[in-house]
Design a protein around this motif. Structure first.
Motif, PDB file in Angstrom:
ATOM      1  N   VAL A  94       0.832  -1.207   0.000  1.00  0.00           N
ATOM      2  CA  VAL A  94       0.000   0.000   0.000  1.00  0.00           C
ATOM      3  C   VAL A  94       0.863   1.251   0.000  1.00  0.00           C
ATOM      4  N   LEU A  95       1.949   1.237   0.775  1.00  0.00           N
ATOM      5  CA  LEU A  95       2.871   2.370   0.782  1.00  0.00           C
ATOM      6  C   LEU A  95       3.522   2.542  -0.585  1.00  0.00           C
ATOM      7  N   LEU A  96       3.868   1.433  -1.250  1.00  0.00           N
ATOM      8  CA  LEU A  96       4.463   1.504  -2.586  1.00  0.00           C
ATOM      9  C   LEU A  96       3.475   2.099  -3.582  1.00  0.00           C
ATOM     10  N   CYS A  97       2.206   1.677  -3.483  1.00  0.00           N
ATOM     11  CA  CYS A  97       1.202   2.239  -4.404  1.00  0.00           C
ATOM     12  C   CYS A  97       1.038   3.742  -4.186  1.00  0.00           C
ATOM     13  N   GLU A  98       1.062   4.189  -2.929  1.00  0.00           N
ATOM     14  CA  GLU A  98       0.947   5.628  -2.662  1.00  0.00           C
ATOM     15  C   GLU A  98       2.169   6.388  -3.167  1.00  0.00           C
ATOM     16  N   LEU A  99       3.340   5.778  -3.023  1.00  0.00           N
ATOM     17  CA  LEU A  99       4.547   6.423  -3.550  1.00  0.00           C
ATOM     18  C   LEU A  99       4.509   6.514  -5.061  1.00  0.00           C
ATOM     19  N   ARG A 100       4.019   5.468  -5.712  1.00  0.00           N
ATOM     20  CA  ARG A 100       3.902   5.512  -7.167  1.00  0.00           C
ATOM     21  C   ARG A 100       2.924   6.606  -7.601  1.00  0.00           C
ATOM     22  N   THR A 101       1.800   6.691  -6.862  1.00  0.00           N
ATOM     23  CA  THR A 101       0.825   7.739  -7.193  1.00  0.00           C
ATOM     24  C   THR A 101       1.426   9.133  -7.004  1.00  0.00           C
ATOM     25  N   ALA A 102       2.165   9.292  -5.903  1.00  0.00           N
ATOM     26  CA  ALA A 102       2.801  10.590  -5.658  1.00  0.00           C
ATOM     27  C   ALA A 102       3.851  10.908  -6.716  1.00  0.00           C
ATOM     28  N   LEU A 103       4.600   9.877  -7.135  1.00  0.00           N
ATOM     29  CA  LEU A 103       5.641  10.100  -8.152  1.00  0.00           C
ATOM     30  C   LEU A 103       5.023  10.485  -9.490  1.00  0.00           C
ATOM     31  N   SER A 104       3.933   9.775  -9.871  1.00  0.00           N
ATOM     32  CA  SER A 104       3.289  10.116 -11.147  1.00  0.00           C
ATOM     33  C   SER A 104       2.675  11.522 -11.092  1.00  0.00           C
ATOM     34  N   THR A 105       2.165  11.905  -9.906  1.00  0.00           N
ATOM     35  CA  THR A 105       1.622  13.262  -9.760  1.00  0.00           C
ATOM     36  C   THR A 105       2.719  14.306  -9.885  1.00  0.00           C
ATOM     37  N   CYS A 106       3.882  14.012  -9.310  1.00  0.00           N
ATOM     38  CA  CYS A 106       5.025  14.941  -9.421  1.00  0.00           C
ATOM     39  C   CYS A 106       5.476  15.093 -10.864  1.00  0.00           C
ATOM     40  N   VAL A 107       5.516  13.968 -11.602  1.00  0.00           N
ATOM     41  CA  VAL A 107       5.927  14.038 -13.010  1.00  0.00           C
ATOM     42  C   VAL A 107       4.918  14.839 -13.814  1.00  0.00           C
ATOM     43  N   TYR A 108       3.599  14.626 -13.487  1.00  0.00           N
ATOM     44  CA  TYR A 108       2.584  15.375 -14.206  1.00  0.00           C
ATOM     45  C   TYR A 108       2.709  16.876 -13.939  1.00  0.00           C
ATOM     46  N   GLU A 109       2.967  17.250 -12.696  1.00  0.00           N
ATOM     47  CA  GLU A 109       3.112  18.671 -12.374  1.00  0.00           C
ATOM     48  C   GLU A 109       4.368  19.255 -12.996  1.00  0.00           C
ATOM     49  N   LEU A 110       5.429  18.451 -13.057  1.00  0.00           N
ATOM     50  CA  LEU A 110       6.648  18.941 -13.723  1.00  0.00           C
ATOM     51  C   LEU A 110       6.399  19.194 -15.206  1.00  0.00           C
ATOM     52  N   GLU A 111       5.677  18.289 -15.837  1.00  0.00           N
ATOM     53  CA  GLU A 111       5.353  18.503 -17.251  1.00  0.00           C
ATOM     54  C   GLU A 111       4.487  19.745 -17.428  1.00  0.00           C
ATOM     55  N   SER A 112       3.533  19.920 -16.496  1.00  0.00           N
ATOM     56  CA  SER A 112       2.673  21.098 -16.593  1.00  0.00           C
ATOM     57  C   SER A 112       3.471  22.392 -16.407  1.00  0.00           C
ATOM     58  N   LEU A 113       4.386  22.390 -15.429  1.00  0.00           N
ATOM     59  CA  LEU A 113       5.221  23.578 -15.209  1.00  0.00           C
ATOM     60  C   LEU A 113       6.151  23.839 -16.392  1.00  0.00           C
ATOM     61  N   LYS A 114       6.610  22.737 -16.999  1.00  0.00           N
ATOM     62  CA  LYS A 114       7.488  22.906 -18.168  1.00  0.00           C
ATOM     63  C   LYS A 114       6.747  23.599 -19.309  1.00  0.00           C
ATOM     64  N   HIS A 115       5.506  23.178 -19.557  1.00  0.00           N
ATOM     65  CA  HIS A 115       4.732  23.810 -20.629  1.00  0.00           C
ATOM     66  C   HIS A 115       4.417  25.270 -20.278  1.00  0.00           C
ATOM     67  N   GLN A 116       4.134  25.550 -19.017  1.00  0.00           N
ATOM     68  CA  GLN A 116       3.866  26.924 -18.601  1.00  0.00           C
ATOM     69  C   GLN A 116       5.112  27.804 -18.793  1.00  0.00           C
ATOM     70  N   TYR A 117       6.268  27.228 -18.442  1.00  0.00           N
ATOM     71  CA  TYR A 117       7.514  27.994 -18.606  1.00  0.00           C
ATOM     72  C   TYR A 117       7.801  28.262 -20.083  1.00  0.00           C
ATOM     73  N   GLU A 118       7.585  27.243 -20.924  1.00  0.00           N
ATOM     74  CA  GLU A 118       7.846  27.446 -22.361  1.00  0.00           C
ATOM     75  C   GLU A 118       6.872  28.452 -22.963  1.00  0.00           C
ATOM     76  N   ALA A 119       5.607  28.441 -22.436  1.00  0.00           N
ATOM     77  CA  ALA A 119       4.655  29.436 -22.958  1.00  0.00           C
ATOM     78  C   ALA A 119       4.982  30.838 -22.477  1.00  0.00           C
ATOM     79  N   ALA A 120       5.506  30.936 -21.263  1.00  0.00           N
ATOM     80  CA  ALA A 120       5.842  32.263 -20.739  1.00  0.00           C
ATOM     81  C   ALA A 120       7.153  32.797 -21.317  1.00  0.00           C
ATOM     82  N   CYS A 121       8.074  31.905 -21.553  1.00  0.00           N
ATOM     83  CA  CYS A 121       9.387  32.298 -22.089  1.00  0.00           C
ATOM     84  C   CYS A 121       9.611  31.599 -23.419  1.00  0.00           C
ATOM     85  N   PRO A 122       9.226  32.191 -24.523  1.00  0.00           N
ATOM     86  CA  PRO A 122       9.412  31.537 -25.828  1.00  0.00           C
ATOM     87  C   PRO A 122      10.898  31.370 -26.147  1.00  0.00           C
TER      88      PRO A 122
END
Length: 443
Positions: free
Chosen positions: A384-412
Motif C-alpha cells: 500500500v505504501l508503494l502504491c501511494e509512492l507511485r501515485t505521488a511520483l506520477s503526480t510529481c511528473v505530471y506537475e513537472l510537465e505542466s510547469l514545463k509547458h507553462q515555462y515554455e509558454a511564458a518564455c518563448p
C-alpha cells in the motif's frame, strides 16, 4: 273366539280370508311399519353420522359385518361339512432327551409319526460356558499367591462355582461356603478369577509366542463405584432437591459467564475501533498542522503551493500503510482473522493492493501460521505504501510537465529539462485532475 260363538248360535258372520302363516306375517309386518314412526335425529349428532346409522328402509344396521349382510355369500352356516379326502396324520407320545443336560433325564412330547427324530431345538440355549482348567504344576508355577488371601482349596471352590453357575458372581457369592473357606465378597471373587485367567493366558501366550494383553480387574474402582451407587440410592428427598437447586444455580452461573464474555468481546471491539479512529484523527490533525507549516513556508519561498505536498507529508508522517487490529478477545478466535483487512480502508486502496498482489505473484490467502501472518501483513502494508509512492511520483511528473509547458509558454525559445530517470521510474501515469488542469491553464 267370536267366530266359534257365531257358529254355535248359527249366526251369519262376515266373509274373512283364511288365516295362514304367510298372511299373518304380512299383516304383522304392515302393522309394525305403520306403527313405527319416522326416526328423529338426536340433538348434538351430526347429519352425516345419523345417516350412517339407518338405511332407506330405516332398518338398524347389523352390529358386525357379515357375508349375509353384505350380500356376498350364504354366510358362515353350511349345510354339510366339507371334509378332505386325505387320511388323518397319526401322532404319538414320543420320548426325547436334552443334550445340554448331563443327568440323562427323559421327557415326552407329541410328535408325528412321519417326522424324523431330531435334536431338541432348545438345547443350544442351555449350554454351559467353557471354564479354563489348570493342573497342580501350573498352579504351583504361576497361580500361587498369599495364602492368607487365597489358598488352592479356595481357588478350586471358586472355579467349581464358576462352572456350575456360568460366572454369575452374585449367585457364586451367595453359594460360597463361608464356614469352610471364609467370607469372600463379590469383588474378591472377581479379582481372583480374572487374575487367574490373566496368568493362564499369559503363560499360554508366552509358550505360543503371542503377546496378547490380558484383562485386568480393578477392584478398588469397582468398590468405589458401588459405594457411590449406594450413596446415590440412599439419598433423601431433601438432598435430591438441594442437588437440583445447585444444578440450576450452576446453569445460571454459566449463562452469566457467557453473557459477561460476550459483553467483554463487544467492549474490546469498541475499544479497538475507538483506538483506530483516534489514531486516524491524530494522524489527520498532525498532517493538517504540517500542511499549514509548509503552506506558510511556501508563501515566502514559492508563489504557488504544490499539490503533492499533502501526499508526501502523509507518507513522511507515517499515515500510509495498513494498521491491522490485534485480537484481544478472551474467546476462541482464528489466526486467519489477523490477515483480515480493516474496515477503514477505502476501495481504491483495496483495488490497488489486489493489483499489486497479482503483479508480484503473491498468494492472496497463504497458510495462517503466526510467522506467515505477520510477514503477510507487513508485505501488504508495504505494498500500500508503494502504491501511494507511485501515485505521488506520477503526480510529481505530471506537475513537472505542466510547469514545463507553462515555462515554455511564458518564455518563448527556452525550455526546462526533466531528468529521464525520474520519468522512467514512474510506472503509472496519473490522470489530470481539476486542480492540475486549472494550474496548466494559468500562466
Amino acid at each position: 273366539m267370536t267366530a266359534d260363538v257365531r257358529d254355535i248360535l248359527d249366526i251369519e258372520r262376515p266373509i274373512t280370508p283364511e288365516i295362514s302363516r304367510e298372511s299373518f306375517l304380512v299383516t304383522k309386518k304392515r302393522n309394525f311399519e305403520r306403527t313405527k314412526g319416522p326416526s328423529k335425529r338426536p340433538e348434538g349428532m351430526h347429519r352425516e353420522v345419523f345417516a350412517l346409522l339407518y338405511n332407506d328402509n330405516k332398518d338398524a344396521p347389523p352390529l358386525l359385518p357379515t357375508d349375509t349382510a353384505l350380500g356376498i355369500g350364504s354366510g358362515y352356516k353350511q349345510v354339510k361339512a366339507r371334509l378332505g379326502m386325505k387320511k388323518v396324520r397319526k401322532w404319538e407320545w414320543a420320548p426325547f432327551t436334552n443334550l445340554a443336560r448331563t443327568d440323562g433325564a427323559v421327557f415326552h412330547h407329541w410328535r408325528r409319526l412321519s417326522d424324523e427324530p431330531k435334536e431338541y431345538p432348545f438345547a443350544k440355549f442351555n449350554k454351559h460356558l467353557q471354564m479354563p482348567e489348570y493342573t497342580l504344576a501350573e498352579y504351583n508355577a504361576h497361580l500361587q499367591t498369599n495364602p492368607q488371601k487365597w489358598t488352592k482349596e479356595q481357588t478350586d471352590h471358586l472355579f467349581d462355582l464358576a462352572k456350575r453357575f456360568d460366572l454369575r458372581f452374585i449367585i457364586m457369592a451367595d453359594r460360597w461356603d463361608r464356614t469352610q473357606y471364609g467370607i469372600k465378597t463379590v469383588e474378591d471373587l472377581k479379582e481372583r478369577y480374572y487374575e487367574i485367567i490373566g496368568l493362564l493366558s499369559k503363560s499360554k501366550a508366552g509358550a505360543a509366542g503371542n503377546d496378547k494383553k490380558p484383562f485386568v480387574f480393578d477392584i478398588e474402582h469397582e468398590r468405589r463405584r458401588k459405594e457411590q451407587l449406594k450413596k446415590l440410592f440412599e439419598r433423601t428427598s431433601q438432598q435430591v432437591k438441594e442437588e437440583q437447586n445447585l444444578l440450576n444455580e450452576l446453569r445460571k452461573i454459566e449463562a452469566r459467564k457467557k453473557e459477561r464474555e460476550r459483553k467483554t468481546q463487544d467492549l474490546q471491539k469498541l475499544i479497538s475501533q475507538a483506538d483506530q479512529q483516534g489514531d486516524a484523527a491524530a494522524n489527520a490533525q498532525s498532517a493538517r498542522k504540517y500542511e499549514k507549516k509548509l503552506h506558510k513556508k511556501k508563501l515566502h519561498h514559492t508563489p504557488r503551493p504544490s499539490k503533492v505536498d499533502s501526499v508526501v507529508n502523509a507518507i513522511e508522517i507515517g499515515g500510509s500503510g495498513i494498521k491491522f487490529a490485534d485480537l484481544r478477545g478472551s474467546g476462541v478466535s482464528l489466526r486467519s482473522q489477523k490477515m483480515k483487512l480493516p474496515a477503514n480502508i477505502g476501495q481504491r486502496k483495496v483495488k490497488a493492493l489486489e493489483q499489486a498482489i497479482q503483479e508480484f505473484k503473491v498468494d492472496p490467502s497463504p497458510p495462517p501460521t503466526e510467522e506467515i501472518c505477520n510477514s503477510f501483513n507487513d508485505l501488504r502494508s508495504d505494498m500500500v505504501l508503494l502504491c501511494e509512492l507511485r501515485t505521488a511520483l506520477s503526480t510529481c511528473v505530471y506537475e513537472l510537465e505542466s510547469l514545463k509547458h507553462q515555462y515554455e509558454a511564458a518564455c518563448p525559445g527556452k525550455s526546462l529539462n526533466i531528468p529521464a530517470s525520474l520519468i522512467q521510474s514512474s510506472q503509472f501515469k496519473a490522470e489530470p485532475t481539476e486542480s492540475n488542469a486549472a494550474s496548466s491553464s494559468t500562466v
